[in-house]
Design an enzyme around this catalytic site. Structure first.
Site, short mmCIF file in Angstrom:
data_model
loop_
_atom_site.label_atom_id
_atom_site.label_comp_id
_atom_site.label_asym_id
_atom_site.label_seq_id
_atom_site.Cartn_x
_atom_site.Cartn_y
_atom_site.Cartn_z
N ARG A 215 64.30 -4.34 -3.12
CA ARG A 215 63.02 -3.63 -3.08
C ARG A 215 62.01 -4.56 -2.42
NH1 ARG A 215 59.20 -1.84 -8.09
NH2 ARG A 215 57.59 -0.88 -6.79
N HIS A 216 61.07 -3.97 -1.67
CA HIS A 216 60.06 -4.80 -1.00
C HIS A 216 59.29 -5.65 -2.01
CE1 HIS A 216 56.83 -2.32 -2.60
NE2 HIS A 216 57.61 -1.28 -2.35
N ASN A 222 50.79 -2.08 -5.41
CA ASN A 222 51.58 -2.35 -6.63
C ASN A 222 50.69 -3.01 -7.67
OD1 ASN A 222 54.58 -3.37 -4.84
ND2 ASN A 222 54.07 -1.37 -5.70
N ARG A 263 55.38 -2.59 4.11
CA ARG A 263 55.84 -3.46 3.03
C ARG A 263 57.33 -3.82 3.13
NH1 ARG A 263 54.18 1.58 1.24
NH2 ARG A 263 55.33 2.73 -0.38
N GLU A 288 59.25 5.79 1.38
CA GLU A 288 59.12 6.04 -0.05
C GLU A 288 58.79 7.51 -0.32
OE1 GLU A 288 60.11 5.65 -2.69
OE2 GLU A 288 58.98 4.38 -4.06
N HIS A 357 62.37 1.04 -1.19
CA HIS A 357 61.28 1.25 -2.15
C HIS A 357 61.87 1.63 -3.51
CE1 HIS A 357 58.30 1.54 1.16
NE2 HIS A 357 59.35 1.95 1.83
#
Ligand code: F6P
Length: 413
Positions: A215-216, A222, A263, A288, A357
Site C-alpha cells: 500500500r502507498h 491519510n 501517492r 482507489e 491503495h
C-alpha cells in the site's frame, strides 16, 4: 516416466508466447519433468553477427540475409532441442514466432517420431497489447533508440510478421490460447499426448511466483483521515517509500505496477530507483475506490454531514455504492482486469510488485484468498507492512511482512 513431447509456440511478437512458455516450463519442472525452453530471440541476441538483428529491417521478409539468419537460428535451436530429447530431456518447448507453415513443416520434419503440440497465442485486448509494446520498446535491445523510435521499430517488426502470418490450421495437435484471458479458445488434439491434461491446467491457471502487494505510504489525506483525492506523500510517507526501497534493494523487481494517483507513484519511485532497470507501469484499473460525493471529506465529516451514508455502508460495505461513485462490488471487474494486465505484462518474471491503495489492495488480495464478500472490505491493509503472495500448483503462501517504519492511522467505519 510419462514420455517425450515437443511443444511449439506460435504467434506474433508481444502476444505473450514467452510468458506462456516459461509458465509451462517452470510448472512442468516443478512436477519433476525434465523440460527446457529453446528461445530463438534469446539466441539471436546472443549470436555475434555483423547484421543488426534488432533493427526492424532484419525482420523484413524481403531481407534475404536476415531471413537466412533467422532460419539458421531456428535450425540451431531445433538441433539443440533434438539433442536434449535424445539425451534425458522429456519436454522441449520451442519458443519462437513460427508464423509460417514452411517453418512449422521444418519443425515437424525434425521430430518425426515424437508427439508434438502447437500452442498459438493471440491476444484480443488492444490496451494490454499496447502496454506490452511499450514494455518491449524499453528493453535492452532498443537502448540505443529513443522511446518513440523504439516503439516505431518494434511495430514495424510486428507488421513484417503479420504480412507472412499463417495461423495454425493443418497441424494435427493444436491449441489456440488467449494469453490475456488465460483461456483456451480452440483445441484439436488427434492423439493421446503426454502431459496434456497438465498443460491445459497450466495454460488456464494463474500462477503467482512472488507478488509483493504494497500500500502507498502515508499521505496528507491519510493524516486527516480523508477519503480519496490525489494527495502527496507526507515526510513519513516518503520515509516509508525509502524504507521499502531499502527493503527490496536485494530483491529483483523488473516492473512496479501502480495506479495513476500520485501517492502510489511517489511510493514506487524510490523503489524503482534502487532497481536496475525497473519500469513503473501505472494502470487506471488500480485507482482507489471512487467515494463519489464523499471524496475529500473526512470519515468524521461524512458521519456528521451524510449520516445516511455511514448508516447504509456499515452493514453492507461490500455491496454499498457511494452516490456518484463506486463500491467494492462495482470495482471488482476493473481491478480484475488490472490484474490480468499485470500477469500478461510481467513476462512470468519471478517477482511482481503492485503499489496500490487500501480498497484496491483488498480486492486484489481477495481474488487470491477467496474470502467471503462481507470480509473483504475489512481486510487489514496497513502502510508499514506488505503482503507477500505465492501461488503455484504445489503451494499457497500469504504473509504480512513488516519493513522498517511506523504504522499510520486511518480507521474507517
Ligand atoms: O482512507 C484511504 C482510502 O484509501 C480512501 O481513499 C478510500 O475511500 C478508503 O481508504 C477505502 O477504505 P474503506 O472502504 O475501509 O473506507
Amino acid at each position: 516416466m510419462k514420455g517425450k513431447l515437443v511443444i511449439v509456440m506460435v504467434g506474433l511478437p508481444a502476444r505473450g508466447k514467452s510468458t506462456m512458455a516459461r509458465k509451462l516450463g517452470r510448472t512442468l519442472e516443478m512436477d519433476g519433468v525434465r523440460v527446457r525452453i529453446f528461445n530463438n530471440g534469446e539466441l539471436r541476441r546472443k549470436l555475434d553477427t555483423d547484421l543488426s538483428t534488432s533493427s526492424s529491417e532484419f525482420f523484413s521478409p524481403a531481407n534475404v540475409q536476415g531471413k537466412e539468419m533467422r532460419e539458421r537460428i531456428s535450425q540451431l535451436n531445433i538441433e539443440q532441442a533434438q539433442g536434449f530429447l535424445q539425451d534425458s530431456g522429456e519436454v522441449a518447448i520451442i519458443d519462437a514466432s513460427n508464423v509460417t507453415r514452411e517453418r512449422r513443416r521444418n519443425i515437424d520434419a525434425a521430430f518425426p517420431d515424437l508427439p508434438m503440440v502447437y500452442v498459438e497465442c493471440v491476444n484480443a485486448d488492444e490496451e494490454a497489447l499496447e502496454a506490452n509494446l511499450e514494455r518491449k520498446a524499453s528493453l535492452k535491445e532498443f537502448n540505443h533508440l529513443s522511446r518513440e523510435k523504439a516503439l516505431e521499430s518494434f511495430v514495424r517488426r510486428i507488421n513484417y510478421y503479420e504480412s507472412i502470418y499463417e495461423p495454425l490450421d493443418e497441424e494435427s495437435n493444436r491449441i489456440l490460447v488467449d494469453s490475456f484471458d488465460s483461456c483456451i479458445l480452440q483445441e484439436r488434439i488427434s492423439e493421446v499426448l503426454p502431459y496434456y491434461d497438465r498443460i491445459r491446467d497450466i495454460i488456464t491457471t494463474r500462477v503467482v511466483r512472488n507478488l509483493y502487494l504494497v500500500r502507498h505510504g502515508e499521505t496528507y489525506y491519510n493524516r486527516e483521515d480523508r477519503l480519496g483525492g490525489d494527495s502527496d506523500l507526507t515526510e513519513r510517507g516518503l520515509d516509508q517509500a525509502n524504507a521499502l526501497a531499502e527493503h527490496f534493494a536485494t530483491i529483483r523487481i523488473p516492473i512496479i505496477f501502480t495506479s495513476n494517483h500520485k501517492r502510489t507513484l511517489q511510493t514506487a519511485t524510490p523503489i524503482a530507483e534502487r532497481q536496475q532497470p525497473c519500469s513503473i507501469i501505472a494502470l487506471p484499473e488500480f485507482n482507489e475506490i471512487n467515494a463519489g460525493v464523499c471524496e475529500h471529506m473526512t470519515y468524521a465529516e461524512v458521519r456528521r454531514q451524510m449520516p445516511q451514508v455511514a448508516r447504509e455502508r456499515g452493514p453492507n460495505k461490500y455491496r454499498y455504492v457511494y452516490p456518484e461513485g463506486e463500491g467494492y462490488a462495482t470495482m471488482e471487474e476493473r481491478v480484475h482486469r488490472g490484474l490480468k494486465k499485470v500477469f500478461f505484462l510481467n513476462n512470468y518474471d519471478e517477482n511482481i510488485m503492485i503499489v496500490g491503495h487500501r480498497a484496491v489492495n483488498r480486492m486484489i488480495l481477495s481474488s487470491f484468498l477467496s474470502r467471503q464478500e462481507a470480509e473483504i472490505p475489512y481486510i487489514y491493509m496497513p502502510q508499514d507492512r506488505y503482503y507477500h503472495i505465492q501461488i503455484d500448483p504445489h503451494k499457497r503462501i500469504f504473509e504480512l511482512i513488516p519493513y522498517r517504519s511506523v504504522a499510520t492511522a486511518g480507521i474507517g467505519w
